[in-house]
Scaffold this active site. Sequence first.
Site, PDB file in Angstrom:
ATOM      1  CB  CYS A  31      -0.932  -0.010   1.197  1.00 32.63           C
ATOM      2  SG  CYS A  31      -0.056  -0.130   2.753  1.00 32.63           S
ATOM      3  CE1 TYR A  61      -4.953  -1.000  -0.056  1.00 27.46           C
ATOM      4  CE2 TYR A  61      -6.760  -2.340   0.755  1.00 27.46           C
ATOM      5  CZ  TYR A  61      -6.009  -1.178   0.789  1.00 27.46           C
ATOM      6  OH  TYR A  61      -6.337  -0.190   1.690  1.00 27.46           O
ATOM      7  CG  HIS A 173      -2.708 -10.073   4.070  1.00 26.91           C
ATOM      8  ND1 HIS A 173      -2.081  -9.467   3.024  1.00 26.91           N
ATOM      9  CD2 HIS A 173      -1.719 -10.650   4.812  1.00 26.91           C
ATOM     10  CE1 HIS A 173      -0.760  -9.658   3.100  1.00 26.91           C
ATOM     11  NE2 HIS A 173      -0.521 -10.372   4.197  1.00 26.91           N
ATOM     12  CE1 TYR A 175      -8.427  -6.611   3.428  1.00 30.78           C
ATOM     13  CE2 TYR A 175      -6.386  -7.521   2.541  1.00 30.78           C
ATOM     14  CZ  TYR A 175      -7.067  -6.498   3.187  1.00 30.78           C
ATOM     15  OH  TYR A 175      -6.392  -5.372   3.590  1.00 30.78           O
ATOM     16  CB  CYS A 361      10.414   6.140   3.393  1.00 30.30           C
ATOM     17  SG  CYS A 361      11.836   5.116   3.850  1.00 30.30           S
ATOM     18  CG  ASP A 647      13.539  16.673  15.959  1.00 28.97           C
ATOM     19  OD1 ASP A 647      12.459  16.575  15.355  1.00 28.97           O
ATOM     20  OD2 ASP A 647      14.234  15.693  16.258  1.00 28.97           O
TER      21      ASP A 647
HETATM   22  P1  ADP Z   1      17.184  16.259  14.282  1.00 23.56           P
HETATM   23  O1  ADP Z   1      16.258  15.103  14.507  1.00 23.56           O
HETATM   24  O2  ADP Z   1      16.467  17.512  13.966  1.00 23.56           O
HETATM   25  O3  ADP Z   1      18.282  15.961  13.323  1.00 23.56           O
HETATM   26  P2  ADP Z   1      18.714  15.663  16.711  1.00 23.56           P
HETATM   27  O4  ADP Z   1      18.295  16.056  18.081  1.00 23.56           O
HETATM   28  O5  ADP Z   1      18.651  14.232  16.337  1.00 23.56           O
HETATM   29  O6  ADP Z   1      17.868  16.576  15.708  1.00 23.56           O
HETATM   30  O7  ADP Z   1      20.186  16.127  16.460  1.00 23.56           O
HETATM   31  C1  ADP Z   1      20.666  17.388  16.826  1.00 23.56           C
HETATM   32  C2  ADP Z   1      22.189  17.315  16.938  1.00 23.56           C
HETATM   33  O8  ADP Z   1      22.690  18.625  17.057  1.00 23.56           O
HETATM   34  C3  ADP Z   1      22.682  16.548  18.164  1.00 23.56           C
HETATM   35  O9  ADP Z   1      23.587  15.533  17.742  1.00 23.56           O
HETATM   36  C4  ADP Z   1      23.368  17.614  19.019  1.00 23.56           C
HETATM   37  O10 ADP Z   1      24.510  17.097  19.706  1.00 23.56           O
HETATM   38  C5  ADP Z   1      23.779  18.620  17.975  1.00 23.56           C
HETATM   39  N1  ADP Z   1      23.954  20.003  18.493  1.00 23.56           N
HETATM   40  C6  ADP Z   1      23.106  20.679  19.304  1.00 23.56           C
HETATM   41  N2  ADP Z   1      23.580  21.936  19.540  1.00 23.56           N
HETATM   42  C7  ADP Z   1      24.757  22.050  18.850  1.00 23.56           C
HETATM   43  C8  ADP Z   1      25.715  23.098  18.671  1.00 23.56           C
HETATM   44  N3  ADP Z   1      25.561  24.300  19.233  1.00 23.56           N
HETATM   45  N4  ADP Z   1      26.792  22.849  17.892  1.00 23.56           N
HETATM   46  C9  ADP Z   1      26.945  21.646  17.282  1.00 23.56           C
HETATM   47  N5  ADP Z   1      26.071  20.635  17.420  1.00 23.56           N
HETATM   48  C10 ADP Z   1      24.986  20.815  18.182  1.00 23.56           C
HETATM   49 FE1  SF4 Z   2       9.174   1.915   5.989  1.00 15.68          FE
HETATM   50 FE2  SF4 Z   2      10.756   2.831   7.949  1.00 15.68          FE
HETATM   51 FE3  SF4 Z   2      11.650   0.995   6.250  1.00 15.68          FE
HETATM   52 FE4  SF4 Z   2      11.220   3.440   5.382  1.00 15.68          FE
HETATM   53  S1  SF4 Z   2      12.717   2.850   6.892  1.00 15.68           S
HETATM   54  S2  SF4 Z   2      10.630   1.555   4.372  1.00 15.68           S
HETATM   55  S3  SF4 Z   2       9.470   4.037   6.605  1.00 15.68           S
HETATM   56  S4  SF4 Z   2       9.971   0.725   7.667  1.00 15.68           S
END
Ligand code: ADP
Ligand code: SF4
Length: 694
Positions: A31, A61, A173, A175, A361, A647
Amino acid sequence: MTCDPRYDILFEPVEIGPVTAPNRFYQVPHCTGMGWQRPRMLAEMRGIKAEGGWGVVCTEYNSIHPSSDDLPHPSASLWDDSDIRAHLLMTDKVHAHGALAGAELWYGGIRTSNMMTREIALDLDSFPNSVGNPFQTRAMDKTDIKTFRHWHKRAALRARDAGFDIVYVYATHGYLISNFLNPRMNTRSDEYGGSMENRTRLVRELIEETKEAVGDRCAVAVRFAADERIGEDGMPIHGERRDMFEMLAEMPDLWDINIADYSLEMGVSRFVKEAPLEPYMDFVKSMTTKPVVTVGRFTSPDTMLSQVKRGIVDFIGAARPSIADPFLPRKIKEGRIDSIRECIGCNVCYSGDAIGVPIRCTQNPTMGEEWRKGWHPEKIAPKGSDSSVLIVGAGPAGLEAARALGERGYKVTLAEASRDLGGRVTRECALPGMSEYARVRNYREQELLEMANVEVYRESALTAQDVMAFEADHVAIATGATWRKERFNGEAYVSVAAAGSAPEILTPDDIMNGVAPKGPVLVYDEDGYYLGGVIAEKLQQDGLEVSLATPADNISDWAGKTSERWRVRTHLMKLGVETIVSHSLQSFDGNTATLTCEYSAREKPLAARSVVMVTQRSPNDALYQELLAAVDGQVEELPFTLKRIGDCEAPAIIAAATYAGHQYARELDNTVEPDEPLKHDRVDVGETSPTGAA
Ligand code: ADP
Ligand code: SF4
């Protein structure tokens, strides 16, 4: 580089009835959350898999009649001639790369309630809908069975006319067709029920009729479960399945083998490792001369080789590995095994269908964007200028941005505060069952090693002064997010510490940093995805008495969309974690956590000496804000472009971070019209006059 001759066997052509697959790489039906609603997006995505070397590429499907409608889960369809035209988009693209195209004909029965078409679903008896909708099926009489066979045949002819080379009879599955085979469900007293001979009558008729209709041009495949019911993982309950298989063994041109437990068949890596179906396959190849395919989240060429050499399968079946890396076969063929982007088994791809939106993905940010944004998993435009880019933070967002910008040819510097790259995936992959999440880092780290234009600095926590002094032309801040100690009460973040107390309130970051909480411990999960359960498991393994509470009605509620919720809860209960649903945490004083029922507001005191809050995260955007403050918020005054990604911009799932990194890299120096960021695949109403008349 060339193919290691050991793997040559994977690239042998294989005959499937009247057609020949160019190699053994077989993308089984899966899917996509696109189905009949998004034909252009779908066609481009499937075509790229053929380009990447998959010898067979199947649809999802494919509903054969409006009385099998799965919306809001988008299936494909073969209801009328416009479906033929839509599928032709896909088969043309698949054929252009020399691959075969397969169509899986599907009738849902008990699993569909036809919310869009409002037709009555048919099944072998008057059954309650098996996915919880308050609708029952109509028991099929003999006329219904005859009509159903006619629908199936008509859909097979349409599949042929749409250019498909393989047409499926889908008998697994839960169905309709699988229900006819099921000895416990099929208690009909006519010639379609009772004995095995009678229960297999419908599938035999369908195979024969499909062959008669399209067998001169198309191969006829059958999807069949090798076991009869769900048992312990790896311990098949074959029941009468061997005998049933023996009866049908030579009828189709190909066998596509599944098992009864979908949560094992497409299990998340936390609970299920590569090749889990092997113990179920022991009898299959020895009973048929027809080619056999099955799945197993195969990403290791050696496992694939071993499966073929030991005669377990003829084809390497894949859904997820082909999503994470559409070019997996070509990479093996070209001797680029280190470049395979291995699936991490998170099932975020599956959530698209669950929610009714196009697939995404975690590992492959281009998945689903092939047509809409013109993103190709292996091709990216060369750099738009000779400018340099500084990326701060090497989590999934920063790593993917550096990799994709490196591929474009930019001079890239990636600075990471800690010794290890990977950010959250490096931290999370050390938790129980999570090791495969490290692949998000491993693939990118490996690619970066080979890029002379990318420099990586570890143990380099950058300040705003450092960034200013660096004199890059572009700066991306990918510094991630930190778990909060508070909870969100619907309007504001609030502390749960009881007034006048200083209780031990920890976060997942504390646990991942090695802090050992005092027991008994309450894990309070407002995040609702996997981490709450994983933290609870870790603490239980550490010997603590653990409770897991959530305001939701389900433990790990969102994990229902990745098909792992049921396993998470079962697992926690087996481990002895006390699970509490529909309760929110109001206060904690170091001895008692006070939970209240979400419905009655009744208080529930729980003895606990520490609490781990798995609630929300706070973006680590201090560096970004400091840089902005230096120019009084006038970003254009900075001597470089500045953007936050991942993030740090908006905390979300890992797939959102790799996507953000990729998007940043794609769009650098390319102007994307702000009001037209993507193409819109939808039903076209054609030309209309100003009055709206067609
Ligand atoms: P994302 O999922 O957005 O990639 P993560 O939290 O997985 O974010 O990764 C953020 C990374 O940034 C971490 O490895 C952290 O150690 C690094 N980091 C945070 N602040 C700083 C900074 N001032 N300088 C360098 N690296 C940093
Ligand atoms: Fe699916 Fe995760 Fe594999 Fe990508 S990495 S194909 S999202 S299971």
